[in-house]
Design a protein around this motif. Structure first.
Motif, PDB file in Angstrom:
ATOM      1  N   GLN A  64      93.962 -57.765  11.513  1.00 53.00           N
ATOM      2  CA  GLN A  64      93.122 -58.356  12.563  1.00 53.00           C
ATOM      3  C   GLN A  64      92.168 -59.383  11.961  1.00 53.00           C
ATOM      4  O   GLN A  64      92.021 -60.489  12.484  1.00 53.00           O
ATOM      5  CB  GLN A  64      92.333 -57.264  13.282  1.00 53.00           C
ATOM      6  CG  GLN A  64      91.460 -57.809  14.390  1.00 53.00           C
ATOM      7  CD  GLN A  64      90.725 -56.694  15.131  1.00 53.00           C
ATOM      8  OE1 GLN A  64      91.025 -55.527  14.996  1.00 53.00           O
ATOM      9  NE2 GLN A  64      89.745 -57.082  15.923  1.00 53.00           N
ATOM     10  N   ASP A  65      91.537 -59.032  10.848  1.00 55.23           N
ATOM     11  CA  ASP A  65      90.621 -59.955  10.178  1.00 55.23           C
ATOM     12  C   ASP A  65      91.332 -61.233   9.747  1.00 55.23           C
ATOM     13  O   ASP A  65      90.789 -62.338   9.865  1.00 55.23           O
ATOM     14  CB  ASP A  65      89.980 -59.295   8.955  1.00 55.23           C
ATOM     15  CG  ASP A  65      89.005 -58.188   9.308  1.00 55.23           C
ATOM     16  OD1 ASP A  65      88.612 -58.091  10.491  1.00 55.23           O
ATOM     17  OD2 ASP A  65      88.637 -57.417   8.398  1.00 55.23           O
ATOM     18  N   VAL A  66      92.552 -61.081   9.236  1.00 60.84           N
ATOM     19  CA  VAL A  66      93.309 -62.241   8.752  1.00 60.84           C
ATOM     20  C   VAL A  66      93.616 -63.196   9.898  1.00 60.84           C
ATOM     21  O   VAL A  66      93.431 -64.416   9.776  1.00 60.84           O
ATOM     22  CB  VAL A  66      94.615 -61.788   8.052  1.00 60.84           C
ATOM     23  CG1 VAL A  66      95.582 -62.951   7.864  1.00 60.84           C
ATOM     24  CG2 VAL A  66      94.282 -61.147   6.715  1.00 60.84           C
ATOM     25  N   PHE A  67      94.044 -62.660  11.032  1.00 63.66           N
ATOM     26  CA  PHE A  67      94.402 -63.548  12.128  1.00 63.66           C
ATOM     27  C   PHE A  67      93.174 -64.122  12.832  1.00 63.66           C
ATOM     28  O   PHE A  67      93.237 -65.233  13.374  1.00 63.66           O
ATOM     29  CB  PHE A  67      95.392 -62.870  13.081  1.00 63.66           C
ATOM     30  CG  PHE A  67      96.787 -62.880  12.509  1.00 63.66           C
ATOM     31  CD1 PHE A  67      97.621 -63.956  12.712  1.00 63.66           C
ATOM     32  CD2 PHE A  67      97.237 -61.843  11.702  1.00 63.66           C
ATOM     33  CE1 PHE A  67      98.890 -63.997  12.155  1.00 63.66           C
ATOM     34  CE2 PHE A  67      98.501 -61.872  11.133  1.00 63.66           C
ATOM     35  CZ  PHE A  67      99.331 -62.954  11.357  1.00 63.66           C
ATOM     36  N   VAL A  68      92.055 -63.413  12.772  1.00 64.30           N
ATOM     37  CA  VAL A  68      90.799 -64.005  13.259  1.00 64.30           C
ATOM     38  C   VAL A  68      90.413 -65.172  12.353  1.00 64.30           C
ATOM     39  O   VAL A  68      90.009 -66.238  12.813  1.00 64.30           O
ATOM     40  CB  VAL A  68      89.671 -62.945  13.324  1.00 64.30           C
ATOM     41  CG1 VAL A  68      88.307 -63.609  13.496  1.00 64.30           C
ATOM     42  CG2 VAL A  68      89.930 -61.961  14.458  1.00 64.30           C
ATOM     43  N   GLN A  69      90.570 -64.969  11.047  1.00 61.92           N
ATOM     44  CA  GLN A  69      90.270 -66.041  10.103  1.00 61.92           C
ATOM     45  C   GLN A  69      91.227 -67.226  10.312  1.00 61.92           C
ATOM     46  O   GLN A  69      90.806 -68.385  10.239  1.00 61.92           O
ATOM     47  CB  GLN A  69      90.378 -65.517   8.664  1.00 61.92           C
ATOM     48  CG  GLN A  69      89.951 -66.518   7.616  1.00 61.92           C
ATOM     49  CD  GLN A  69      89.943 -65.904   6.210  1.00 61.92           C
ATOM     50  OE1 GLN A  69      90.088 -64.701   6.024  1.00 61.92           O
ATOM     51  NE2 GLN A  69      89.775 -66.760   5.224  1.00 61.92           N
ATOM     52  N   ALA A  70      92.498 -66.940  10.574  1.00 61.33           N
ATOM     53  CA  ALA A  70      93.459 -68.024  10.847  1.00 61.33           C
ATOM     54  C   ALA A  70      93.043 -68.796  12.099  1.00 61.33           C
ATOM     55  O   ALA A  70      93.141 -70.022  12.142  1.00 61.33           O
ATOM     56  CB  ALA A  70      94.866 -67.449  11.017  1.00 61.33           C
ATOM     57  N   TRP A  71      92.551 -68.083  13.097  1.00 62.34           N
ATOM     58  CA  TRP A  71      92.080 -68.725  14.329  1.00 62.34           C
ATOM     59  C   TRP A  71      90.928 -69.677  14.027  1.00 62.34           C
ATOM     60  O   TRP A  71      90.889 -70.804  14.500  1.00 62.34           O
ATOM     61  CB  TRP A  71      91.649 -67.650  15.325  1.00 62.34           C
ATOM     62  CG  TRP A  71      90.997 -68.179  16.564  1.00 62.34           C
ATOM     63  CD1 TRP A  71      89.664 -68.293  16.801  1.00 62.34           C
ATOM     64  CD2 TRP A  71      91.645 -68.668  17.740  1.00 62.34           C
ATOM     65  NE1 TRP A  71      89.433 -68.817  18.046  1.00 62.34           N
ATOM     66  CE2 TRP A  71      90.640 -69.056  18.648  1.00 62.34           C
ATOM     67  CE3 TRP A  71      92.978 -68.803  18.107  1.00 62.34           C
ATOM     68  CZ2 TRP A  71      90.934 -69.577  19.904  1.00 62.34           C
ATOM     69  CZ3 TRP A  71      93.266 -69.322  19.362  1.00 62.34           C
ATOM     70  CH2 TRP A  71      92.250 -69.700  20.239  1.00 62.34           C
ATOM     71  N   ARG A  72      89.995 -69.199  13.196  1.00 61.99           N
ATOM     72  CA  ARG A  72      88.808 -69.997  12.890  1.00 61.99           C
ATOM     73  C   ARG A  72      89.102 -71.156  11.947  1.00 61.99           C
ATOM     74  O   ARG A  72      88.426 -72.182  11.986  1.00 61.99           O
ATOM     75  CB  ARG A  72      87.734 -69.105  12.261  1.00 61.99           C
ATOM     76  CG  ARG A  72      87.159 -68.110  13.225  1.00 61.99           C
ATOM     77  CD  ARG A  72      86.123 -67.241  12.552  1.00 61.99           C
ATOM     78  NE  ARG A  72      85.558 -66.284  13.494  1.00 61.99           N
ATOM     79  CZ  ARG A  72      85.031 -65.131  13.160  1.00 61.99           C
ATOM     80  NH1 ARG A  72      84.966 -64.775  11.900  1.00 61.99           N
ATOM     81  NH2 ARG A  72      84.557 -64.327  14.073  1.00 61.99           N
TER      82      ARG A  72
END
Length: 199
Positions: A64-72
């Protein structure tokens, strides 16, 4: 070891193009682009995180953290740094190692056996290895086996167990500079050997 497997994967130009298109859409605020990227690479990210943190709920949080970071950070991604999947897996590795370091700072669990279960090795075949063809898997295994023992050990500790170079040096009772050199030389030899085997 997942990093070594990744080195053997020839990223399909069509898949990379689709990943880049999804990232462009994410940068424009399109959630469907993120869903598309997650559908393609979420499982590989989860497999890697689980292999490092060895806890399903923590691995899910890492993903979840990785894909939030990818979003940002989608707008800042540069295709010259490599395939999108490699970028996602490097973020996954970094986030997973951060969780391990945080966990090491906590007091040990009570003697209820939970720590024993948590530390059991994962016997499943990692997803990143499942993506490889038999020829690629054999090339990676052969290249890794052909490394001098000191280089192979340092690489496995750094990439499979998620240790920092300083932690590898402490574990092997070797100077930090020596460990860094062994890892760098080992990775260069692996890259050359895998490239020749798959050419």
């Amino acid at each position: 070891m997942w990093l070594l497997a990744m080195a053997a994967v020839a990223v399909d130009a069509v898949a990379q193009h689709a990943d880049l298109a999804a990232l462009r859409r994410i940068a424009e605020g399109d959630g469907a682009g993120l869903a598309e990227l997650y559908d393609r690479h979420g499982r590989a990210s989860f497999s890697l995180a689980l292999r490092i943190v060895r806890d399903q709920s923590e691995a899910e949080e890492v993903v979840q953290d990785v894909f939030v970071q990818a979003w940002r950070q989608a707008a800042r991604y540069e295709s010259t740094r490599g395939p999108v999947v490699a970028w996602l897996l490097m973020m996954t590795r970094s986030r997973s190692i951060d969780r391990l370091r945080h966990r090491r700072g906590l007091p040990p669990l009570d003697g209820d056996g939970e720590s024993v279960v948590r530390n059991l090795p994962d016997a499943t075949i990692p997803f990143d290895w499942q993506l490889l063809g038999a020829e690629q898997v054999q090339a990676v295994r052969t290249a890794l086996d052909d490394l001098p023992l000191v280089q192979r050990t340092a690489i496995e500790l750094a990439f499979y167990e998620g240790l920092t170079h300083a932690e590898v040096a402490a574990r092997l009772e070797q100077p930090l500079g020596t460990v860094k050199t062994r890892i760098r030389l080992g990775l260069l030899r692996l890259r050359a050997a895998i490239g020749e085997a798959l050419a």
